[in-house]
Design a protein around this motif. Structure first.
Motif, PDB file in Angstrom:
ATOM      1  N   GLN A 100      -5.019   0.040  -9.726  1.00  0.00           N
ATOM      2  CA  GLN A 100      -5.978   0.360  -8.668  1.00  0.00           C
ATOM      3  C   GLN A 100      -6.720  -0.885  -8.208  1.00  0.00           C
ATOM      4  OE1 GLN A 100      -8.476   3.760  -9.616  1.00  0.00           O
ATOM      5  NE2 GLN A 100      -6.876   4.661 -10.894  1.00  0.00           N
ATOM      6  N   ALA A 101      -7.093  -1.755  -9.149  1.00  0.00           N
ATOM      7  CA  ALA A 101      -7.808  -2.985  -8.781  1.00  0.00           C
ATOM      8  C   ALA A 101      -6.930  -3.892  -7.936  1.00  0.00           C
ATOM      9  CB  ALA A 101      -8.269  -3.712 -10.044  1.00  0.00           C
ATOM     10  N   LEU A 132       0.829  -1.213   0.000  1.00  0.00           N
ATOM     11  CA  LEU A 132       0.000   0.000   0.000  1.00  0.00           C
ATOM     12  C   LEU A 132       0.859   1.256   0.000  1.00  0.00           C
ATOM     13  CD1 LEU A 132      -2.784  -1.115   2.506  1.00  0.00           C
ATOM     14  CD2 LEU A 132      -3.035  -0.758   0.041  1.00  0.00           C
ATOM     15  N   GLU A 175      -6.970  -2.383  -4.467  1.00  0.00           N
ATOM     16  CA  GLU A 175      -8.283  -2.534  -3.832  1.00  0.00           C
ATOM     17  C   GLU A 175      -8.472  -3.942  -3.279  1.00  0.00           C
ATOM     18  OE1 GLU A 175     -10.988  -1.415  -6.878  1.00  0.00           O
ATOM     19  OE2 GLU A 175     -10.555   0.749  -6.699  1.00  0.00           O
ATOM     20  N   SER A 176      -7.891  -4.917  -3.946  1.00  0.00           N
ATOM     21  CA  SER A 176      -8.006  -6.302  -3.457  1.00  0.00           C
ATOM     22  C   SER A 176      -7.281  -6.480  -2.126  1.00  0.00           C
ATOM     23  CB  SER A 176      -7.433  -7.281  -4.481  1.00  0.00           C
ATOM     24  OG  SER A 176      -6.029  -7.135  -4.604  1.00  0.00           O
ATOM     25  N   TYR A 195       2.055   1.786  -3.452  1.00  0.00           N
ATOM     26  CA  TYR A 195       1.003   2.315  -4.316  1.00  0.00           C
ATOM     27  C   TYR A 195       0.862   3.825  -4.132  1.00  0.00           C
ATOM     28  CZ  TYR A 195      -3.608   3.385  -6.157  1.00  0.00           C
ATOM     29  OH  TYR A 195      -4.660   3.952  -6.840  1.00  0.00           O
ATOM     30  N   GLN A 211      -7.224  -4.188   0.209  1.00  0.00           N
ATOM     31  CA  GLN A 211      -7.961  -3.462   1.218  1.00  0.00           C
ATOM     32  C   GLN A 211      -9.282  -4.113   1.598  1.00  0.00           C
ATOM     33  OE1 GLN A 211      -8.011   0.225  -1.060  1.00  0.00           O
ATOM     34  NE2 GLN A 211      -6.466   1.127   0.276  1.00  0.00           N
ATOM     35  N   ARG A 212      -9.656  -5.184   0.870  1.00  0.00           N
ATOM     36  CA  ARG A 212     -10.898  -5.879   1.209  1.00  0.00           C
ATOM     37  C   ARG A 212     -10.667  -6.703   2.465  1.00  0.00           C
ATOM     38  NH1 ARG A 212     -10.822  -7.632  -4.507  1.00  0.00           N
ATOM     39  NH2 ARG A 212     -11.837  -5.994  -5.743  1.00  0.00           N
TER      40      ARG A 212
END
Length: 261
Positions: free
Chosen positions: A252-253, A229, A256-257, A232, A259-260
């Motif tokens: 971005q995808a 992170l 995002e994975s 990023y 952060q789930r």
């Protein structure tokens, strides 16, 4: 004349012995015969400049007109072709063999059977890797190429014309080779070593988003989500400030994975 850069023997990882005269252009500027550099007195500036120019490109050398244009600042302006012929004569004398520099069909080249250059071998190794399927032979060629690249073409020297174009092209090929080796290390489960490759690539090109993406994925496999992170965020700042864009949807995808829940 067949290019005599040190291509590995077909189907093996065995490289033939190199010619005695070596010209080193990646990160430096010198020529030697396995010992002290060849003398480069003031009177030898033009032939040494010519040697560096001819040793850089693989293949069939350069057109005479291109060599004249590249060396024009140091050639006599009123008779550049005659000055080039004199530089070639002096270079042959410096190298101790009239066959070391060849002129044919309007092109000038060094004899690759007598003159080795790190640039020619670097490119030959990368060409070999591109023709190989993934595996030990391809990785060996890539790693040998990376070991040869000790810095930009002609180091810190100011370059122009053909040499400036080639400096940029070589740096780009080196960057892609680093990415390829990093990807291969990832596939082998050697994630820490892959991180080192990707970090080297980012140090050379801090705006290369594919490398950021590969490095984020590698940190994820290592279980270092916080580091991924942080990387990023660094990528986002670099791209926004350097190019005025945001990371691509694929990057971005990927984040995002992480952060789930």
């Amino acid at each position: 004349m067949q290019d005599h850069a040190l291509a590995p023997c077909p189907g093996t990882t065995v490289w033939p012995p190199r010619p005695a005269l070596g010209v080193h252009l990646l990160g430096t500027r010198r020529a030697d015969r396995g010992g002290p550099p060849l003398a480069a007195a003031a009177a030898q500036r033009e032939p040494m400049d010519l040697l560096m120019l001819l040793a850089a490109p693989p293949g069939q050398g350069l057109p005479v007109s291109a060599v004249v244009d590249q060396l024009r600042p140091s050639l006599e302006l009123d008779a550049p072709r005659a000055a080039l012929d004199m530089a070639i004569s002096r270079l042959r004398k410096l190298l101790g063999d009239p066959r070391a520099v060849e002129i044919a069909d309007g092109r000038v080249q060094v004899n690759r059977e007598q003159v080795w250059s790190d640039v020619a071998e670097f490119q030959c190794l990368l060409d070999t890797a591109e023709r190989c399927h993934p595996g030990p032979h391809r990785q060996a060629a890539l790693e040998r190429a990376l070991a040869l690249y000790r810095g930009p073409l002609l180091g810190r020297d100011r370059v122009h014309g053909l040499m400036a174009v080639q400096r940029e092209a070589l740096a780009l090929r080196w960057l892609h080779a680093l990415q390829d080796v990093g990807d291969a290390l990832q596939q082998q489960g050697l994630h820490v070593q892959a991180v080192q490759c990707y970090r080297r690539a980012l140090a050379a090109d801090p705006l290369c988003e594919p490398v950021y993406r590969a490095l984020i994925a590698t940190y994820t496999r290592l279980g270092e989500a916080a580091q991924a992170l942080h990387l990023y965020r660094s990528c986002t700042v670099a791209l926004r400030e350097g190019l005025g864009v945001l990371p691509a949807a694929t990057t971005q995808a990927l984040v995002e994975s992480l952060q789930r829940p």
